[in-house]
Design a protein around this motif. Structure first.
Motif, PDB file in Angstrom:
ATOM      1  N   SER A 164      44.294  68.830  37.264  1.00 53.39           N
ATOM      2  CA  SER A 164      44.024  70.055  38.024  1.00 53.39           C
ATOM      3  C   SER A 164      43.245  69.765  39.300  1.00 53.39           C
ATOM      4  CB  SER A 164      43.262  71.056  37.155  1.00 53.39           C
ATOM      5  OG  SER A 164      44.012  71.419  36.023  1.00 53.39           O
ATOM      6  N   ILE A 165      42.218  68.939  39.187  1.00 53.47           N
ATOM      7  CA  ILE A 165      41.430  68.591  40.377  1.00 53.47           C
ATOM      8  C   ILE A 165      42.320  67.911  41.412  1.00 53.47           C
ATOM      9  CG2 ILE A 165      39.608  67.059  41.233  1.00 53.47           C
ATOM     10  CD1 ILE A 165      38.055  67.746  38.638  1.00 53.47           C
ATOM     11  N   GLN A 166      43.188  67.030  40.958  1.00 52.71           N
ATOM     12  CA  GLN A 166      44.099  66.336  41.881  1.00 52.71           C
ATOM     13  C   GLN A 166      44.971  67.350  42.619  1.00 52.71           C
ATOM     14  OE1 GLN A 166      46.108  62.664  40.616  1.00 52.71           O
ATOM     15  NE2 GLN A 166      48.059  63.643  41.083  1.00 52.71           N
ATOM     16  N   GLN A 167      45.499  68.342  41.915  1.00 52.32           N
ATOM     17  CA  GLN A 167      46.360  69.344  42.544  1.00 52.32           C
ATOM     18  C   GLN A 167      45.596  70.252  43.501  1.00 52.32           C
ATOM     19  OE1 GLN A 167      49.880  70.042  39.182  1.00 52.32           O
ATOM     20  NE2 GLN A 167      48.416  71.660  39.619  1.00 52.32           N
ATOM     21  N   GLU A 168      44.287  70.379  43.261  1.00 56.51           N
ATOM     22  CA  GLU A 168      43.485  71.318  44.039  1.00 56.51           C
ATOM     23  C   GLU A 168      42.808  70.693  45.265  1.00 56.51           C
ATOM     24  OE1 GLU A 168      40.873  72.881  41.047  1.00 56.51           O
ATOM     25  OE2 GLU A 168      42.517  73.800  39.931  1.00 56.51           O
ATOM     26  N   VAL A 169      42.897  69.381  45.421  1.00 61.25           N
ATOM     27  CA  VAL A 169      42.288  68.732  46.585  1.00 61.25           C
ATOM     28  C   VAL A 169      43.049  69.147  47.846  1.00 61.25           C
ATOM     29  CG1 VAL A 169      41.776  66.548  47.725  1.00 61.25           C
ATOM     30  CG2 VAL A 169      41.477  66.756  45.258  1.00 61.25           C
TER      31      VAL A 169
END
Length: 613
Positions: A451-456
């Protein structure tokens, strides 16, 4: 309540992250500050060329893999299916990779820095690996019991996955996608016939597991099909008129009965009546033509490290022995008087360790979710915006699926992440693995990382939606090791669950290399896992058959965990009191999935910067 990446702090955090990424060797910030305006312009121009190239690649890749496009929210391809397997289409895919390798080689890496240089290195390595991989005949094995179009297409068509079913057009899109699925499965049959001629075929044990997966969709009444699920959703859909609903039900039912079910029937008949008799008795990749080199490629692809099967096998043996020693300590702590094998039997057979219903499993994991969410702030300073749900694995694929898995959320926030628990065999879901399994699949494991990767913001799309097994699974297993630091694993049985989970990953190193490099049989692998764990027999069987079907993937967990743990150990030693575990975890997560050598270089640079801070 879960903390989230919000507001100005996000901008500051991401900006800081980018400045901490790998930069041009020898190019300090002071040198960059004193650079002439013309030099700066050159760098901007080269970075701009790179980012245009990466965007072009991503867009073109969507057309080649429209299912992937759906999962990442590129909905223009929702009616498309991947092109059929053919000499022509495989040549197009190879030409695509070669074109972009040539293009990236034309970029001057010496004029890039930060995220741009990271993207350059990753993209170039990916293209090179894809081209090498094209020399192996994996197209002759288009599906197995773990991965394949026959399963993921059913998940898409169930209405509970990434395929949207909100508008009338959404339904018509899937009807067209179903026709593409039928064409692809015809080509898969042709490829498998070619595989028979070239002696590149599935092992008999795997074929036996594929057959019921196909048979599950051979229904006489469309209403009993998993593909009918989206039609039941129409009842509560207020966006579509009643007259349009009637048209959809008629046309969609016709596609299920006239396209989807016949496709499964045709594939089933081929596999059962023609292909099965040619299934091989061997199980390892090394038994196939070019098998030794093929497995070496799988090791490199899945670990991103220059490792041999022999050294991985030896490391696995050492870890299995170490963890057994830790398990003996748990046995002593709980006061069990028998031997370790007897303790394993006790854990497998005593009813106190098992659930009595599917709902009880889901409710228990929801409770663990709350407990973990209240603790992750101790070790993290960044958190995903997206939430996740706990769901049981769908019945049509449960018998041959892993014990648990994770599906990432929709990039636009319209769909949460999904933590799937396989409730097919309740004896394969002991209560003592709840904490460690939840950490691994959800928070702060896969759900955090993905999720963090997609939200960067600003991350190149091929990185935002891409990944490396060694990073993804290495992170999730490393995350499990954080449990005690978060105040979990206070129950000795839950700590045993943590050990059992790590033992599974250690056994994978031994079994995967044993099967594919050392000539082990399926039974030899089962016996090894039975002797060294308390896993349910059904779970061991499905695990071994998973390793048979997807060589090398299982190596990534423990190898990735070891690499990340080594980075932390070195950073702690180098920084002493300056070491901040929350900032270290930010460095690991904030640039998305990276090959281990690139991640290591990035962390080493961060450590040097922290020394000077």
């Amino acid at each position: 309540m879960k903390k989230q990446l919000l507001g100005a702090s996000v901008v500051l955090l991401l900006s800081a992250c980018q400045s901490n990424s790998i930069s041009e060797p020898g190019a300090s910030s002071s040198k960059l500050a004193n650079a002439s305006s013309s030099a700066v312009q050159v760098k901007q121009s080269e970075a701009q060329r790179l980012n245009i190239l990466l965007e072009e690649y991503f867009k073109e890749s969507m057309a080649l893999n429209p299912i992937y496009a759906t999962f990442v929210g590129e909905n223009a391809y929702n009616d498309k299916f991947p092109a059929p397997i053919s000499v022509e289409n495989r040549a197009k895919e190879l030409a695509f990779e070669k074109k972009y390798l040539k293009a990236i080689n034309a970029i001057d890496a010496g004029k890039l820095e930060g995220q741009d240089l990271l993207s350059y290195k990753i993209f170039k390595q990916d293209r090179e690996m894809s081209i090498i991989g094209s020399s192996f005949d994996d197209y002759l094995l288009p599906f197995n019991q773990m991965y394949g179009v026959h399963n993921f297409f059913a998940t898409l068509g169930s209405g509970a996955s990434a395929q949207p079913f909100n508008t009338a057009q959404d339904y018509y899109n899937f009807e067209q996608r179903a026709k593409g699925f039928a064409l692809f499965m015809d080509s898969a049959i042709d490829a498998m016939r070619e595989g028979i001629e070239k002696k590149v075929v599935l092992p008999k044990a795997i074929i036996e597991k594929v057959l019921p997966q196909l048979q599950a969709h051979m229904v006489d009444d469309v209403k009993s099909s998993v593909f009918y699920g989206p039609l039941t959703m129409l009842e509560t859909n207020e966006q579509i008129s009643e007259s349009e609903k009637a048209k959809i039900i008629a046309s969609y039912s016709k596609v299920i009965a006239g396209v989807i079910v016949p496709t499964y029937k045709k594939t089933y008949a081929f596999v059962k009546d023609e292909y099965q008799q040619h299934g091989r008795d061997s199980v390892g990749l090394s038994a196939l033509p070019k098998g030794k080199a093929w497995y070496e490629y799988q090791i490199a692809e899945n670990t991103t490290l220059p490792l041999t099967a022999e050294e991985i096998h030896e490391y696995g043996q050492q870890e299995v022995a170490r963890i057994l020693g830790e398990m003996k300590k748990v046995k002593q702590t709980v006061g069990f008087k028998g031997s370790l094998p007897e303790f394993f039997t006790f854990l497998k057979e005593d009813g106190q360790f098992y659930f009595s219903s599917e709902q009880e499993v889901v409710d228990a994991y929801e409770a663990v979710k709350t407990k973990i969410n209240n603790r992750v702030g101790q070790l993290f300073e960044i958190f995903p915006k997206a939430d996740y749900e706990v769901r049981p694995v769908e019945a049509f694929r449960a018998a041959s699926s892993a014990g648990a898995s994770y599906q990432s959320p929709a990039p636009d926030g319209s769909r949460p992440g999904i933590f799937y628990i396989n409730t097919h065999d309740l004896k394969a879901q002991p209560k003592f693995i709840m904490e460690t399994l939840s950490i691994h699949e959800a928070s702060p494991g896969h759900h955090f990382q993905t999720s963090i990767q997609q939200e960067v913001e600003g991350l190149a799309k091929f990185r935002k939606f891409g990944g490396y097994t060694v990073f993804d699974e290495g992170w999730a297993l490393y995350a499990e090791s954080l449990g005690k630091e978060m105040g979990l694993f206070t129950d000795p049985y839950q700590w045993y669950g943590r050990l059992a989970d790590e033992q599974l990953r250690a056994m994978r190193l031994v079994v995967d290399t044993g099967l594919h490099a050392k000539g082990w049989s399926r039974q030899q692998a089962i016996d090894f896992m039975t002797a060294n764990s308390s896993m349910a027999a059904s779970d061991i069987e499905s695990e071994v058959e998973r390793y048979i079907s997807i060589p090398g993937q299982a190596l990534a967990y423990k190898i990735g965990q070891r690499a990340i743990r080594d980075m932390r150990t070195k950073a702690e030693a180098a920084l002493g009191d300056k070491f901040d575990i929350r900032k270290f975890h930010t460095q690991i997560l904030i640039d998305g999935a990276l090959p281990m050598p690139i991640l290591q270089a990035k962390v080493e640079q961060w450590v040097e910067a922290q020394k000077k801070a």
